[in-house]
Design a protein around this motif. Structure first.
Motif, short mmCIF file in Angstrom:
data_model
loop_
_atom_site.label_atom_id
_atom_site.label_comp_id
_atom_site.label_asym_id
_atom_site.label_seq_id
_atom_site.Cartn_x
_atom_site.Cartn_y
_atom_site.Cartn_z
N GLU A 185 3.01 -2.71 -16.84
CA GLU A 185 1.80 -2.43 -16.05
C GLU A 185 1.89 -2.96 -14.62
OE1 GLU A 185 0.66 -6.10 -18.59
OE2 GLU A 185 1.96 -4.36 -18.72
N ILE A 186 2.97 -3.70 -14.30
CA ILE A 186 3.15 -4.21 -12.93
C ILE A 186 4.39 -3.56 -12.34
CG2 ILE A 186 3.48 -6.24 -11.48
CD1 ILE A 186 2.20 -7.93 -13.67
N ALA A 187 4.21 -2.80 -11.27
CA ALA A 187 5.34 -2.15 -10.61
C ALA A 187 6.14 -3.16 -9.80
CB ALA A 187 4.84 -1.04 -9.69
N VAL A 188 7.47 -3.02 -9.81
CA VAL A 188 8.34 -3.91 -9.04
C VAL A 188 9.16 -3.09 -8.05
CG1 VAL A 188 10.20 -5.60 -9.12
CG2 VAL A 188 8.55 -5.49 -10.99
N VAL A 189 9.13 -3.51 -6.79
CA VAL A 189 9.99 -2.94 -5.76
C VAL A 189 10.93 -4.05 -5.31
CG1 VAL A 189 10.09 -2.00 -3.43
CG2 VAL A 189 8.27 -1.28 -4.99
N ASP B 134 7.55 1.97 -0.18
CA ASP B 134 7.74 2.19 -1.61
C ASP B 134 6.52 1.75 -2.41
OD1 ASP B 134 10.23 3.19 -1.04
OD2 ASP B 134 11.34 1.46 -1.80
N VAL B 135 5.97 0.59 -2.05
CA VAL B 135 4.80 0.07 -2.77
C VAL B 135 3.61 1.00 -2.63
CG1 VAL B 135 3.07 -1.77 -2.78
CG2 VAL B 135 5.50 -2.35 -2.77
N GLY C 171 -0.65 3.35 -3.86
CA GLY C 171 -1.62 3.81 -2.87
C GLY C 171 -1.90 2.76 -1.81
N PRO C 172 -2.85 3.05 -0.92
CA PRO C 172 -3.18 2.10 0.16
C PRO C 172 -3.57 0.74 -0.41
CG PRO C 172 -4.28 4.22 0.51
CD PRO C 172 -3.69 4.27 -0.87
N ILE C 173 -3.14 -0.32 0.25
CA ILE C 173 -3.34 -1.67 -0.26
C ILE C 173 -4.75 -2.18 0.06
CG2 ILE C 173 -2.46 -4.04 -0.25
CD1 ILE C 173 -0.53 -1.85 -1.34
#
Length: 247
Positions: free
Chosen positions: A48-52, A68-69, A74-76
């Motif tokens: 559930e946590i994306a890693v770049v 990439d994030v 989407g927008p932070i």
């Protein structure tokens, strides 16, 4: 307490271990959409946590990481500048290159990512930026490379906060004290010399123990929420009383 963080897009730098991982997991528990960056992706990472992956000490890499994030989540809405670390020895024995490296990691990465999130935050007229500094950015202690960079980060916090407060963006910093986690320096020192570290705890930390990453993360999540709407430009100690400062 409902912190109203569901579906918020959160980006945590240095987010795969220690304080950063605890922060990322705390936001997930609040229902936020979370991405982190780190040099490498650990095994057995929660899906559930994306890693770049990438090197935040390199300006071109920071821009690529950010692209990439945002492509993933989407927008932070909430940026947590957590990436950091200590290097060098005494000032006399520390090469200038190590000072530059310390500032790229602890300071310039936070400045750069903050600048990158501002356009979207200004467009939506809301957002939160939190820098993870240190009590040693507020007072003497630790290595000069680290202290200097963290002190600069605290100063930057106030400067940016004042610039963007009228546009619905809150900027703050947290100053943790000594935090124990399996991949950190305190764990290594504890393993090497338990008696020395226990003496340090007894003499330097009024609470009588190290802090935990989760205790820092809990404060971060609150500070990022609308419940902390009137907290802007501050440096908040999270240290169990360790700091010598009385303000």
């Amino acid at each position: 307490m409902n912190l109203e963080l569901k579906r918020k897009n959160v980006f945590v730098t240095g987010g795969t271990k220690g304080i950063g991982r605890a922060i990322a997991e705390a936001f997930v528990q609040e229902g936020a959409k979370v991405a982190v960056c780190a040099r490498t992706k650990p095994e057995h990472w929660p899906q559930e946590i994306a890693v770049v992956t990438g090197d935040v000490t390199n300006a071109y890499e920071r821009e690529r990481i950010f692209a990439d994030v945002t492509a993933i989540i989407g927008p932070i809405d909430i940026l947590i500048n957590n990436a950091g670390g200590s290097n060098g020895e005494s000032i006399e024995k520390t090469d200038m290159e190590e000072f530059y490296e310390a500032f790229e990691l602890n300071y310039f990465s936070a400045v750069h990512f903050s600048k990158l999130v501002l356009p979207a935050m200004k467009s939506s007229q809301e957002g939160a930026i939190i820098h993870i500094s240190s009590i040693f950015g507020r007072e003497a202690g630790g290595k000069a490379t680290y202290n200097n960079a963290k002190a600069a980060l605290i100063s930057f916090t106030k400067a940016l906060a004042d610039e963007v407060a009228s546009e619905g963006i809150r900027v703050n910093s947290l100053a943790p004290g000594s935090i124990l986690h399996p991949t950190g320096n305190w764990q290594r020192r504890l393993d090497e010399n338990p008696e020395k570290i226990q003496a340090f705890i007894d003499n330097e930390i009024p609470s009588g123990r190290f802090g935990t990453p989760e205790e820092v993360a809990n404060v971060v999540v609150f500070l990022a929420s609308s419940k902390a709407s009137w907290v802007k430009g501050t440096s908040l100690q999270v240290d169990g009383g360790q700091s010598k400062a009385n303000f």
